[in-house]
Design a protein around this motif. Structure first.
Motif, short mmCIF file in Angstrom:
data_model
loop_
_atom_site.label_atom_id
_atom_site.label_comp_id
_atom_site.label_asym_id
_atom_site.label_seq_id
_atom_site.Cartn_x
_atom_site.Cartn_y
_atom_site.Cartn_z
N ARG A 37 -13.40 -18.91 7.36
CA ARG A 37 -12.95 -18.45 6.11
C ARG A 37 -11.62 -17.74 6.44
O ARG A 37 -11.19 -17.19 7.33
CB ARG A 37 -13.98 -17.67 5.46
N THR A 38 -10.72 -18.01 5.30
CA THR A 38 -9.22 -17.52 5.19
C THR A 38 -9.35 -16.17 4.35
O THR A 38 -10.12 -16.34 2.98
CB THR A 38 -8.37 -18.40 4.75
N SER A 39 -8.71 -15.16 4.57
CA SER A 39 -8.29 -14.00 3.69
C SER A 39 -7.94 -14.46 2.45
O SER A 39 -7.09 -15.13 2.38
CB SER A 39 -7.83 -12.98 4.41
N SER A 40 -8.49 -13.79 1.40
CA SER A 40 -7.78 -14.11 0.05
C SER A 40 -6.41 -13.51 -0.03
O SER A 40 -5.65 -13.91 -1.12
CB SER A 40 -8.73 -13.05 -0.96
N TYR A 41 -5.94 -12.74 1.01
CA TYR A 41 -4.64 -12.14 0.99
C TYR A 41 -3.64 -13.20 1.50
O TYR A 41 -2.41 -13.11 1.45
CB TYR A 41 -4.62 -10.89 1.74
N SER A 42 -4.24 -14.41 1.86
CA SER A 42 -3.35 -15.40 2.75
C SER A 42 -3.06 -16.72 1.84
O SER A 42 -2.44 -17.54 2.02
CB SER A 42 -4.58 -16.08 3.69
N CYS A 90 -1.35 -17.23 8.49
CA CYS A 90 -2.40 -16.87 8.45
C CYS A 90 -3.35 -17.22 9.29
O CYS A 90 -3.50 -18.22 10.05
CB CYS A 90 -3.04 -17.66 7.09
N GLU A 129 -7.91 -17.46 10.12
CA GLU A 129 -9.26 -17.64 9.64
C GLU A 129 -10.21 -17.00 10.68
O GLU A 129 -9.86 -16.72 11.92
CB GLU A 129 -9.62 -19.14 9.85
N SER A 141 -5.07 -20.72 10.82
CA SER A 141 -5.34 -21.52 9.73
C SER A 141 -4.76 -22.95 9.45
O SER A 141 -5.07 -23.92 9.14
CB SER A 141 -5.37 -20.73 8.35
#
Length: 77
Positions: free
Chosen positions: A17-22, A28, A30, A44
């Motif tokens: 998963r990737t941060s919502s900040y990304s 970025c 993951e 990512s």
């Protein structure tokens, strides 16, 4: 031996998963926290082709502390 199996499972797992900040950013990472003892970190942009850094949970906490406190800022220059 069990920890080696956990690490191998982390590398092949689809739970990245990737941060919502990304959102919309090019630089970025993951993370994969599906293994109980380890955290996987990858680029990512490269997705499944990215090399994976595997840290134990305490190592991940130490890395996050250093990043958040600015101790890793000089690495980006």
């Amino acid at each position: 031996m069990e920890s080696d199996a956990h690490r191998a499972g982390l590398l092949s797992c689809a739970s990245w998963r990737t941060s919502s900040y990304s959102t919309g950013l090019q630089n970025c990472v993951e993370v994969n926290t599906s293994a109980s003892e380890y955290v996987g970190v990858r680029d990512s942009k490269l997705g499944a082709d990215s090399p994976v850094l595997v840290l134990d949970r305490s190592g991940m906490r130490a890395l996050l502390f250093r990043v958040k406190s600015g101790q890793c800022d000089r690495l980006a220059t």
